[in-house]
Motif scaffolding. Structure first.
Motif, mmCIF file in Angstrom:
data_model
loop_
_atom_site.group_PDB
_atom_site.id
_atom_site.type_symbol
_atom_site.label_atom_id
_atom_site.label_comp_id
_atom_site.label_asym_id
_atom_site.label_seq_id
_atom_site.Cartn_x
_atom_site.Cartn_y
_atom_site.Cartn_z
ATOM 1 N N ARG A 157 -5.242 -46.857 -10.695
ATOM 2 C CA ARG A 157 -4.713 -46.193 -11.753
ATOM 3 C C ARG A 157 -4.849 -47.171 -13.351
ATOM 4 O O ARG A 157 -4.896 -46.676 -14.448
ATOM 5 N N ALA A 158 -6.380 -48.224 -13.423
ATOM 6 C CA ALA A 158 -6.720 -48.567 -13.308
ATOM 7 C C ALA A 158 -7.253 -47.701 -14.579
ATOM 8 O O ALA A 158 -8.104 -47.503 -15.816
ATOM 9 N N ASN A 159 -7.856 -46.955 -14.792
ATOM 10 C CA ASN A 159 -8.701 -45.482 -14.854
ATOM 11 C C ASN A 159 -7.793 -44.440 -14.539
ATOM 12 O O ASN A 159 -8.878 -42.867 -14.561
ATOM 13 N N GLY A 160 -7.016 -44.343 -14.823
ATOM 14 C CA GLY A 160 -5.899 -43.507 -15.278
ATOM 15 C C GLY A 160 -6.314 -42.159 -14.031
ATOM 16 O O GLY A 160 -5.854 -40.638 -14.266
ATOM 17 N N ILE A 161 -5.720 -42.739 -12.852
ATOM 18 C CA ILE A 161 -5.627 -41.643 -11.272
ATOM 19 C C ILE A 161 -4.486 -42.258 -10.713
ATOM 20 O O ILE A 161 -4.430 -43.504 -10.130
ATOM 21 N N ASN A 162 -3.536 -41.521 -10.413
ATOM 22 C CA ASN A 162 -2.324 -42.299 -10.103
ATOM 23 C C ASN A 162 -2.008 -41.537 -9.108
ATOM 24 O O ASN A 162 -1.187 -41.476 -8.208
ATOM 25 N N SER A 163 -3.456 -41.403 -8.025
ATOM 26 C CA SER A 163 -2.350 -40.087 -6.953
ATOM 27 C C SER A 163 -2.272 -41.122 -5.801
ATOM 28 O O SER A 163 -3.133 -42.155 -5.922
ATOM 29 N N PRO A 164 -1.438 -40.935 -4.805
ATOM 30 C CA PRO A 164 -1.268 -41.561 -3.735
ATOM 31 C C PRO A 164 -2.885 -42.050 -2.939
ATOM 32 O O PRO A 164 -4.014 -40.985 -2.887
ATOM 33 N N LEU A 165 -2.596 -43.081 -2.497
ATOM 34 C CA LEU A 165 -3.408 -43.248 -0.998
ATOM 35 C C LEU A 165 -3.853 -42.211 0.650
ATOM 36 O O LEU A 165 -2.866 -42.215 1.155
#
Ligand SMILES: [Zn+2]
Length: 180
Positions: free
Chosen positions: A97-105
């Protein structure tokens, strides 16, 4: 928060996962914020977005949702998943998230009953999956090798990188790394 500071906070948090205000200091610290996991299980098309820990306490009804998603689907059994394992996943997800990736695992596997583990190709005999301590999966937008490198950095337990099948194994057992 600067990425470096975030990473250091994440690493500190796993050494001392219980909230310690005198050590953790500022309210912005990663581990003093509510811990949320967003998981997706492609095999069953289930999604859970749950805040399992906040204000120094496990939120049981949310934790339970995660344990159910992480169940042994074949056996139809869920167990109490290791909180350290969930914290490792939360650390990975926080970093994403801190790197802008909001994907689920994307989750392949969590708990495995002994019978399911026996029938799982390549599974260790005494796999941490049988103790609710392990997770296998990936994040489609991110190379699994990068995820593995970050998981190793966290020092939360075991990290296996399965290049050919393109998934990451993490567990809260002793520190070790391997390639499958
Ligand atoms: Zn595994």
């Amino acid at each position: 928060m600067q990425r470096r500071a975030f990473l250091q906070t994440v690493a500190a948090g796993l050494v001392a996962p219980i909230l310690q205000p005198h050590v953790m200091g500022q309210t912005q610290d990663f581990w003093s914020m509510p811990r949320t996991l967003h998981l997706y299980r492609p095999a069953t098309r289930e999604t859970v977005h749950a805040t399992y820990f906040a204000n120094g306490e496990v939120i049981l009804c949310e934790y339970e949702k995660l344990c159910i998603l992480l169940r042994d689907v074949q056996a139809g059994q869920a167990v109490q998943m290791s909180l350290v394992t969930l914290d490792i996943l939360a650390g990975i997800q926080g970093w994403l998230r801190a790197n802008g990736i909001n994907s689920p695992l994307h989750t392949n596997s969590g708990y495995r009953s002994p019978l399911t583990n026996n029938h799982t190709e390549g599974a260790a005999k005494n796999s941490r999956h049988m103790y609710g301590m392990a997770w296998d999966g990936r994040v489609p937008q991110v190379s699994t090798e990068s995820l593995a490198r970050f998981a190793v950095y966290l020092k939360g337990g075991g990290v296996g990188f399965y290049q050919e099948k393109n998934f990451l194994h993490i567990d809260s057992g002793s520190l070790r790394t391997w390639r499958g």
